[in-house]
Design an enzyme around this catalytic site. Structure first.
Site, PDB file in Angstrom:
ATOM      1  N   HIS A  15       0.773  -1.222   0.011  1.00 24.78           N
ATOM      2  CA  HIS A  15      -0.004  -0.265  -0.034  1.00 24.78           C
ATOM      3  C   HIS A  15       0.879   1.212   0.026  1.00 24.78           C
ATOM      4  O   HIS A  15       2.114   1.173   0.147  1.00 24.78           O
ATOM      5  CB  HIS A  15      -0.969   0.054   1.241  1.00 24.78           C
ATOM      6  N   GLU A 108       4.102  -4.238   9.485  1.00 23.92           N
ATOM      7  CA  GLU A 108       5.270  -3.398   9.082  1.00 23.92           C
ATOM      8  C   GLU A 108       6.276  -3.694  10.199  1.00 23.92           C
ATOM      9  O   GLU A 108       6.034  -4.086  11.346  1.00 23.92           O
ATOM     10  CB  GLU A 108       5.083  -1.724   8.877  1.00 23.92           C
TER      11      GLU A 108
END
Length: 231
Positions: A15, A108
């Site tokens: 993204h 992440e």
């Protein structure tokens, strides 16, 4: 003689985008990605990012296209809303969502004490810091990040083995995640040290493909990088 099946693939969708003016790329733009900030905080897509994904998804996702829902046996999606929103925007126009799980395994890199800081701000704290060598104080070390990514790879390869050797599932796996995670995943997939992930430029909003060479599950390979940017 065993049935010959095409080699399975792992698709990686990242993204986010830092260049707000680049409206022609498939991108999931966030407030943080515009500012160059880092971290795993739960930051949403901007309205611009949402519209960009909606515009580009029909070119990438659908019957006979790059991401064909009927070929995806499972998707692993980061629980951060910018990733989950990107995943849903990718498939909503088809009306067909592949099986998916929200999992912290593809979140992440945990920046710990550096959460939310821009690279220049981190350099003021630690001028020699490089995440690829030093990890993150108060967050994930290099060893912890590598171990997490390696666990993901092991699961994906088991899906691939069951498909290729036993005819279970369908061909592909999809991961919708983040920048550093994607670069580490590519590096580890092809048996490189984690630190070499710095040399893979995984564009925000891009699609990358990992698979295998010579029809052999013992020869993992990088088949495509930043494909969405050339659609």
């Amino acid at each position: 003689m065993a049935e010959s099946r095409p080699m399975p693939r792992l698709f990686i969708v990242r993204h986010g985008h830092r260049n707000a003016s680049d409206s022609e790329r498939f991108q999931g733009q966030t407030e943080w990605s515009q500012n160059g900030q880092t971290g795993r905080s739960d930051i949403p897509l901007t309205n611009t990012g949402i519209e960009q994904v909606k515009k580009m998804a029909p070119l990438l996702v659908g019957d006979g296209l790059l991401l064909d829902p009927k070929n995806i046996c499972t998707a692993q999606v980061s629980p951060r809303q910018r990733a989950t929103k990107t995943f849903h925007l990718l498939f909503e126009h088809t009306g067909v969502f592949p099986h998916y799980v929200l999992t912290e395994e593809v979140r992440e890199w945990d920046y710990g004490d550096y959460e939310g800081l821009k690279p220049a701000e981190i350099k003021k704290i630690n001028p020699t810091w490089k995440i690829w060598n030093d990890g993150c104080p108060g967050g994930e070390s290099v060893e912890e990040m590598q171990a997490r990514v390696d666990r993901v790879i092991k699961k994906v390869r088991e899906y691939h083995r069951e498909y290729k050797e036993e005819g279970k599932h369908t061909r592909d796996v999809l991961i919708v995640a983040h920048g550093h995670f994607s670069r580490v995943l590519i590096s580890r997939w092809i048996n490189f040290p984690l630190c070499l992930g710095t040399h893979f430029n995984v564009e925000p909003g891009s699609v990358s493909i990992l698979s295998y060479n010579h029809d052999s599950l013992d020869e993992p390979a990088l088949n495509g990088l930043n494909l969405a940017t050339t659609v």
